[in-house]
Design a protein around this motif. Structure first.
Motif, PDB file in Angstrom:
ATOM      1  N   THR A  48      42.913  48.669  32.289  1.00 56.51           N
ATOM      2  CA  THR A  48      41.806  48.886  32.748  1.00 56.51           C
ATOM      3  C   THR A  48      40.722  49.038  31.739  1.00 56.51           C
ATOM      4  O   THR A  48      39.746  48.469  31.479  1.00 56.51           O
ATOM      5  N   GLU A  85      42.679  41.735  39.039  1.00 53.10           N
ATOM      6  CA  GLU A  85      41.705  41.476  37.742  1.00 53.10           C
ATOM      7  C   GLU A  85      41.882  40.058  37.501  1.00 53.10           C
ATOM      8  O   GLU A  85      40.968  39.709  37.042  1.00 53.10           O
ATOM      9  N   GLU A 117      43.461  50.112  42.317  1.00 54.51           N
ATOM     10  CA  GLU A 117      44.583  50.090  41.183  1.00 54.51           C
ATOM     11  C   GLU A 117      45.071  48.961  40.790  1.00 54.51           C
ATOM     12  O   GLU A 117      46.000  48.687  40.138  1.00 54.51           O
TER      13      GLU A 117
END
Length: 177
Positions: free
Chosen positions: A21, A51, A176
């Motif tokens: 992250t 992502e 997450e």
């Protein structure tokens, strides 16, 4: 392409979440300033993390490639295919780093690939020694060795203070993964 005057080596390590992250946050910031970022993910074999869809929106200034087998790798039980994938990722990283086309190269989970004995640490250190002056290199993963830490200009350790898993909350889509 914006060029960095002096590229550094950064490490995001530790046992808590946030390493990838942090690297992706840097990616967003860098692309916003006109830098070109190439991300190579080790040990994340073509899985559909959230992502990946978001990073596609940053193309062509940002690209991502994955090098890993689907499923888990266990320490001491790596298969030849796992090592082959990691080695291919390392060679691709060298190619990208030396191409002159990318300002920032992120080697996501490469430290894990070393720890799981998929690639020798000496080869990663050799890669760092070949880094052009204007390229920023970011490496993520648990268990960064003293040798890697010594080579880095910035090392951030993610420390586990409190985690939702302790409350029985599983990983959540979009948060997450």
């Amino acid at each position: 392409m914006a060029n960095l005057e002096k590229g550094l080596i950064q490490i995001y390590t530790g046992n808590n979440k946030g390493k990838t992250t942090a690297a992706l946050g840097l990616t967003l910031r860098a692309v916003g300033h006109g830098y070109h970022v190439f991300i190579l993910q080790f040990m994340k074999g073509r899985q559909d993390y959230g992502e990946l869809q978001g990073l596609k929106r940053l193309e062509p200034e940002c690209r991502l490639e994955q090098y890993g087998s689907p499923g888990w790798v266990f320490k001491g039980q790596a298969e030849e295919n796992d090592r082959r994938e990691a080695r291919a990722g390392l060679e691709r990283a060298r190619e990208i780093m030396l191409s002159g086309e990318w300002d920032i190269v992120i080697l996501d989970e490469i430290i894990n690939a070393i720890w799981f004995e998929l690639i020798p640490e000496e080869e990663v250190i050799e890669l760092l020694a070949q880094k052009p002056e204007q390229v920023e290199m970011i490496m993520t993963g648990r268990n960064a060795s003293p040798q890697l830490i010594e080579k880095a200009h910035l090392v951030t350790e993610m420390v586990d203070i409190k985690h939702p898993y302790e409350l029985g909350i599983q990983a959540r889509k979009g948060i997450e993964y």
